[in-house]
Structures are given as C-alpha cells and as structure tokens.
Write an enzyme that holds these catalytic residues in place. Structure first.
Site, PDB file in Angstrom:
ATOM      1  N   GLY A 473     -24.203 -11.797 -24.490  1.00 50.84           N
ATOM      2  CA  GLY A 473     -23.906 -10.413 -24.132  1.00 50.84           C
ATOM      3  C   GLY A 473     -24.438  -9.450 -25.173  1.00 50.84           C
ATOM      4  CB  THR A 474     -25.681 -10.253 -28.468  1.00 52.76           C
ATOM      5  OG1 THR A 474     -26.252 -11.475 -27.977  1.00 52.76           O
ATOM      6  CG2 THR A 474     -24.300 -10.541 -28.997  1.00 52.76           C
ATOM      7  N   GLY A 515     -27.500 -14.381 -35.406  1.00 55.21           N
ATOM      8  CA  GLY A 515     -28.347 -14.723 -34.267  1.00 55.21           C
ATOM      9  C   GLY A 515     -29.597 -13.876 -34.153  1.00 55.21           C
ATOM     10  CB  ILE A 620     -31.563  -1.171 -36.185  1.00 56.42           C
ATOM     11  CG1 ILE A 620     -30.568  -0.909 -37.327  1.00 56.42           C
ATOM     12  CG2 ILE A 620     -30.851  -1.266 -34.844  1.00 56.42           C
ATOM     13  CD1 ILE A 620     -29.552  -2.017 -37.584  1.00 56.42           C
ATOM     14  CG  LEU A 621     -34.196  -6.790 -34.794  1.00 56.20           C
ATOM     15  CD1 LEU A 621     -33.787  -8.204 -34.413  1.00 56.20           C
ATOM     16  CD2 LEU A 621     -35.581  -6.782 -35.448  1.00 56.20           C
ATOM     17  CG  ASN A 622     -32.828  -2.703 -28.360  1.00 59.26           C
ATOM     18  OD1 ASN A 622     -32.480  -1.518 -28.304  1.00 59.26           O
ATOM     19  ND2 ASN A 622     -33.105  -3.406 -27.285  1.00 59.26           N
ATOM     20  CB  VAL A 694     -24.936  -4.448 -36.422  1.00 56.52           C
ATOM     21  CG1 VAL A 694     -25.964  -3.850 -37.358  1.00 56.52           C
ATOM     22  CG2 VAL A 694     -25.493  -4.578 -35.014  1.00 56.52           C
ATOM     23  N   GLY A 695     -23.396  -7.394 -35.437  1.00 57.71           N
ATOM     24  CA  GLY A 695     -22.392  -7.779 -34.444  1.00 57.71           C
ATOM     25  C   GLY A 695     -21.003  -7.984 -35.022  1.00 57.71           C
ATOM     26  CD  GLU A 696     -19.600 -12.356 -37.067  1.00 55.53           C
ATOM     27  OE1 GLU A 696     -19.865 -12.602 -38.255  1.00 55.53           O
ATOM     28  OE2 GLU A 696     -19.211 -13.224 -36.262  1.00 55.53           O
TER      29      GLU A 696
HETATM   30 MO1  MOS Z   1     -19.008 -15.874 -34.550  1.00 56.41          MO
HETATM   31  S1  MOS Z   1     -17.055 -16.089 -34.992  1.00 56.41           S
HETATM   32  O1  MOS Z   1     -19.635 -16.923 -35.790  1.00 56.41           O
HETATM   33  O2  MOS Z   1     -19.345 -16.407 -33.017  1.00 56.41           O
END
Ligand code: MOS
Length: 736
Positions: A473-474, A515, A620-622, A694-696
């Site tokens: 979903g990223t 990722g 920032i890639l996107n 940046v997801g976390e």
């Molecule tokens: Mo994240 S908690 O490493 O999917």
C-alpha cells in the site's frame, strides 16, 4: 553492485521521473477492484475449498482431548487437520512460537485446527461442533509484575544482559541543577490491518504454491518450507498486493501454514482468511512498555545526563521492544545510560509493528523532553535545538550522514505558528474547547538491506522489472517504475513492474522503512547492468552514454533503445549490496511533528485540530506517495496517542478487545488538516538512489506531540497511553 563509497553523480540525479509526484500506477487496479488480493485468486483456484481456523480457548496449558467426530460428519466437511494429523512441523526462523498448537498451548487463540469444507459457512458451522477438553496451566500475563524480576537484555549468548553506558550517568544526574525522573507506559498494540491474514494453497505433487498476503517473500517462503519440512525450491509464495501489514505480515503466519496443511489433507486448493476476532491474539502485536526516563541539565538547558530504561515482555525465546534506540542518538549529553529488560509473558507473541522500538520509545522520550523544557522554563523547540548533536553521542567520531533535525524543528515552528502557543498550559479557550499545541522530534534509523531485481528490455521497447519486493500500500510499484524509467530513459508508461513472487529475485521486502530505498537501489543496480548490455548490443564503446527519450546517445551517435532488443529480449539481473558506510556514518531520518488539539472542557474528549510534519529523510523518490505514507503514519500516531490499546485480561491471559469494534483506530472523522513538508536532501552515503525512508518516521514522535498538546491544553500531564478521557477528566480546569 556493492555500494562501498558515497554515491557520485548518476542518472537518478537527473530527476526527470524520480523525485516527482507521480500517481500510483496500481491505483486504477485497486480502485476498480481488479487488483487481486490473496483471497481473490478465483482464476488460479476455481475449486478452492474453505478453511476455518480454530483458536485455542486457553492461554497456557494443554489439550487433554479433542473430539472431531461430530464435526467430521457435518454437512460439506472435507477434512480437519490438528497437530495430531499434521505430524511433525518445525518452527520458522522468524517465529517465536509455533503456528499450530497442540497438545501444548503457548497462547490464547493459537491455531489448533483447520476445518475444511465446501463452503465457508459449512466450515464455520462444523468448527463449532469440535469438542475440546483443555487443561489450563498458570501463566504470567501481568507485565508490571513480571518486570520486577525481569533480566536485562543485551548480553552475549547465554551471558547476563547489560546496560549501555557512556560517561557516568548517576553522578552527573545527581549533580544536575534541573532534573526529571518519570515513568511512561505504552500498551500493547495490534496491527489491525484492513486485509486480514489470507492465503490460498495449491499442491501439485510435492510442489506448493501459496497466494498470500505477506511483506517479506523470501522470509515467508523459507519459513513455510522449514515449517513443513520441505525444500524451499518446492515452495512458491505469491503476494503482489497487500492490504496493509504494518509489520504483522513480515513473517509467516498461521493462515499460510493452515491453508497448506488443509489443502494437502483434502487434495484440493484451500483458501483461508483468518477470522477477524482471531487476529489480535493469534498473530503478533507490538508489546507494551514501561519506560523510565531521567534527564539532568544545566540551568541553561544543556543535557548533562540522560537515561532511558525500558521494560517489555514476550513469549519465551522472544525479544524486547527496543524502545531506547532513539535515546542513544537523538540528543547530546556526555553521560548516558540505556537499558532494556525483558520479562517472560504468556500473552501472544510480541514482535515488530510499524517503527518497532522508536514508535513507543519516542512516545516516552518526547514527553520527557517536553516536561524537561517546562522545568527549565524553555521553549520545547529551543530546548531540542540546544541539545542537537551532529555526531553519535556514544561514539563522537561517528557523524550522521545527514541530520537536519534543527531545520525541521525551526521551519516547522514557523510554518505552524508555534509563536502563538501559550507556554503556560490551560490558558487558551475556543468555546467549549481547551486548546493546546504540542511538538515532538521525529527520528528513525535507516537500514541497508540487500535487494535484487531482474530487468528486461523487450523488442517493443518496453522495460519489464521483476523482483520479489512487495507493495503493502506504500507505492513500491510506482517508485520502481520511476527508477527503471529514469535509468533506461523511457517514460513510466513503458515500464511493467512485477512484484511479490518468489520466482523473482530476492529483494529487501517491505519493512522497517527500508523497502523503498533498498528495493529501488536493487533495481538501479540491475538497470546499470542492462545499460551495459544495451551499449554492447548497440556497439557503443564509450561508457558515457545518455539514455533519454527512448534513445541511447554517445558521442555524435544516437540509436533507439528498442533496437538493442531487435534480435531478442535483453535481460540483466543484479542486486545492491553494502559495504561499511553505515558503520562509518550514522544513517538516520529526522523530522518534527506539530499538533494542535482541542480538549472538551466538559467531557475531557480530545479532538485533533491541525497537524504538521517537516521531514528530512534523504531524496524523496515520489513526494506524492511519500506524503501518503506520512499522513497514514501520522494518523496511526494519533491512534496510539488517543485510542489504541489491547486490553489485557490478566486472569485468563488474552487481549479482550480482539476485533475492530473494541480495538479503536482513527477514522477519517477523527483526522483534521494534515500538512507534510519534505526538506530537500540527497544522502550519498545511503545508496545510489540517495534515498532513505519515511514510512515509519511519520509515526515516530506523533504520539508525544499529541500528548504534549493535550497537556498544553489542560495542564494535566498524562504519562500513560492512550490518553483517554478518564485519565484527566477529574483534574481538568474548573468550568466557570
Ligand atoms: Mo515494519 S514493523 O518492519 O513492517
């Protein structure tokens, strides 16, 4: 390709496709329902039977007997598999607890059987006819109690644990004129992702294919093979679309194992979607923490001593919630102490949930910083700025590769209108609302991960990328297409991205906000190889070629890229690997979260009013996808501040609110205006993409920023998450 030196100039720096706010290429598929999720593989498994998982009704003990007779005779039932039928199973490398229990039970709702029937309803009805006689044993379910005797972690294998120390904390702390000593608690959290754990298993002879929902294909494949005692080459795992994971789908879970066992037993494909009420206790969760923080500073706000001691619990053999990670690196101070204690609990397995470590760690540390600023009579932004460090405080000759925390804080303060905040709490009213503002730093480490990809140039000029990377979903599909398009000089629309299949090269997978950067770096590496193959095919000698607009240009010669494939497709495969730059430099991401809340003066309910995040996280890639990651994470942070809590039944050892009715997460109506700003950066020490993640980061600090805003609104400090109304209602300012 091994990345051993800081990246020089490369084709990504052109940023004609990368770095632009591209729409998600999987968006139309998802919004039209044509992106197949794990449970929807009707074409691949048209005759799939349905599995229903039975979860243990005790937290610890054993199954004395199981009577399956009535269930076996029920309409439509094709088979039932328990541990007795399954024979010997191994535990996966990434699992702390085995995924099929019995006769010994390790935790509540541990899977103990799968009932397979022609229809879902028949499987469910038959499961209700299984009679189980349990022998319940005493377990430890009380974290506070268990922490009284819990050992320190961090020792060598088999040796006692240890504290991490720099300088002399105790003497510096006791000598400090301004001191804080406070304990903060965070509860157990559930990933509560939208798509449940789901799998369809198909056997062809001794070969197993599982369509599943998983973040880490290679880990899942390896652990499924290990669990079933078969070679991993005989297992194919496919997970091209994932409806949320948040760390819960990093690992092999019971749905895949039970589907495989069920399918083998009945000789037909079997589909299993874990029942929602089973998810919280059957799967992993973010463990609760109790964190003591002590900070000692000079009168002008220079931290002299800082200690962060965290305790959490897990099943035997599990690990701690690493809530002290950020405190090692975020603020200056010569005298430092961090430690973790790990208690044995018989609750379900604790494990990674989005920003494991830093998310709950920052929830504590960044309230402590707010409290300390108040004691010092300093603005909380200024206090953080004063204690910035450009080096690893435990190893001062290690620099951060990049660190723009101060700019994030200062630019955020300016954009948010921080100077409108009244430092004295409970002073601002807007009708019935007590209004407050809060700030917190954001911090999350960056991790390097090996990542591979295969790239093919076809005769029609289209570029195909294959990697087992997942898109949870990223936006992985999109940033990978951007990377290949930039490298090969074609439009994004000429790139096909194929993900999430163990037949493809092993990637970093999706987790730990590693990722995006690592998976695209792997695609970069494969594209470098493909460019070399193209150059050779087209007879270029020069290494200085320009790939743009579907043409390859070198010297005064320009050839269509597609000509390189006129004699047949050209394929290149490579992976990114890393040297020691991440040891020489500290690779981390930074940000600042600003929050305005209103607390209802009559009911104590907190409502968000505004949120702003300013981030510095490499290239920032996107920006569009990254913004979506940020606002999703910020929303999750609001949940952890105000709502999320798995309620532990300490008598029977389970999470009571194990569905989405009882486990509350924010909905759209809870979330007001959110703004996200990315500072311009490119981290040449991280990877050739110069990107981090940046997801976390988007989650780290949000909870504390909300808590600090609530305090600023009410003058009542709550150190026990979530900040539900009963924790301050009796102490709110008197209403005139
Ligand atoms: Mo994240 S908690 O490493 O999917």
């Amino acid at each position: 390709m091994k990345f051993t030196e800081p990246a020089g100039t490369n084709p990504i720096d052109r940023m004609t496709v990368v770095g632009r706010p591209q729409d998600r290429i999987d968006g139309p598929r998802k919004t039209t329902g044509t992106a197949p999720y794990a449970y929807e593989r009707h074409a691949e498994a048209p005759d799939a039977a349905y599995g229903w998982i039975i979860g243990a009704a005790i937290a610890k003990g054993r199954i004395r007997s199981m009577n399956l007779d009535d269930a076996r005779g029920a309409p439509g039932v094709l088979g039932i598999v328990t541990a007795a039928e399954a024979g010997k199973l191994n535990k996966g490398n990434f699992n702390t607890v085995k995924l099929l229990g019995g006769p010994e039970i390790d935790h509540y709702h541990q899977a103990i059987a799968i009932v397979v029937a022609e229809t879902f309803e028949q499987a469910r009805a038959a499961a209700g006819l299984v009679q189980i006689d349990y022998e319940r044993a005493k377990g430890q379910f009380d974290l506070d109690e268990a922490l009284k005797t819990a050992p320190l972690t961090g020792g060598e294998e088999g040796k006692p644990g240890k504290e991490d120390r720099t300088g002399s904390f105790e003497s510096a702390f006791s000598a400090a004129p301004v001191q804080l000593d406070a304990t903060y608690t965070t509860p157990d959290h559930s990933h509560a992702m939208m798509e449940p754990f789901a799998s369809i298993a198909i056997w062809k002879g001794d070969e197993l294919t599982v369509w599943t929902s998983n973040q880490m294909i290679a880990w899942g494949r390896g652990d499924l093979a290990k669990t079933l005692g078969m070679p991993k080459e005989k297992v194919r795992l496919v997970s091209p679309y994932v409806g949320g994971g948040f760390g819960g789908k990093l690992f092999l879970r019971a749905d895949a194992v039970m589907a495989a066992l069920g399918a083998k037993a009945v000789g037909r494909p079997v589909k299993v979607a874990m029942q929602r009420p089973l998810m919280a206790n059957n799967s992993t969760h973010r463990p609760a923490t109790s964190q003591r923080i002590r900070i000692g500073a000079t009168k002008d706000g220079a931290i002299q001593a800082i200690a962060h001691e965290s305790g959490s619990g897990d099943q035997p053999g599990g690990g701690p919630e690493t809530a002290v990670n950020q405190t090692k690196l975020l603020y200056a101070g010569p005298n430092r102490l961090t430690s973790m204690r790990l208690a044995v609990l018989n609750l379900p397995e604790g494990n990674a949930m989005r920003a494991p470590g830093e998310a709950p760690g920052m929830m504590a540390l960044e309230i402590a910083m707010d409290e300390m600023a108040e004691k010092l009579g300093m603005d909380p932004v200024a206090f953080r700025v004063k204690n910035d460090t450009q080096v690893d405080p435990e190893k001062p000759d290690r620099q951060f590769s990049q660190r723009q925390l101060v700019r994030c804080l200062e630019e955020g303060a300016q954009r948010f209108g921080w100077n409108q905040r009244n430092a004295k709490p409970a002073q601002t009213r807007d009708g019935r609302w007590l209004v407050g503002m809060g700030v917190a730093a954001a911090f999350r480490n960056h991790m390097n991960m090996k990542s591979g990809a295969r790239v093919t140039l076809n005769k029609d000029g289209r570029v195909v990328v294959e990697t087992d990377m997942t898109d949870i979903g990223t936006g992985s599909y999109t940033i990978i297409a951007q990377t290949a398009a930039e490298m090969m000089g074609v439009p994004m629309s000429a790139v096909d991205v194929r993900l999430g299949d163990s037949d493809y090269p092993v990637s970093a997978g999706s987790g730990g906000q590693f990722g995006a950067a690592n998976a695209t770096a792997g695609v970069y590496a494969a594209c470098v190889k493909l460019r070399e193959a193209v150059a050779q095919r087209l007879g270029f000698n020069s290494a200085e070629l320009n790939f743009a607009d579907g043409q390859v240009t070198g010297g005064n010669r320009s050839v269509a890229l597609r000509d390189a494939a006129s004699a047949g497709p050209l394929t290149a495969e490579d992976r990114i690997e890393f040297g020691t730059l991440d040891k020489t430099y500290q690779l981390s991401t930074f940000g600042a979260h600003f929050v305005e809340v209103g607390v209802d003066a009559y009911t104590g309910v907190t409502r968000l009013r505004r949120m702003l995040a300013v981030c510095a996280a490499g290239r920032i890639l996107n920006p569009k996808a990254a913004r979506s990651q940020m606002i999703g994470a910020m929303t999750m942070g609001v949940g952890s501040a105000l709502m999320e809590e798995l309620a532990v039944d300490k008598r029977f050892g389970f999470f009571v609110n194990h569905d989405l009715a009882g486990y509350e997460v924010p909905v759209h109506a809870d979330i007001p205006h959110q703004e996200v700003v990315f500072l311009e950066e490119a981290d040449d020490k991280a990877n050739p993409m110069k990107a981090k993640g940046v997801g976390e980061l988007g989650l780290c600090g949000v909870g504390a920023a909300v808590a600090n805003a609530v305090y600023n609104a009410t003058g009542v400090r709550i150190r026990d998450y979530p900040l539900t109304l009963e924790k301050h209602l009796d102490r709110l300012p008197t209403i005139a």
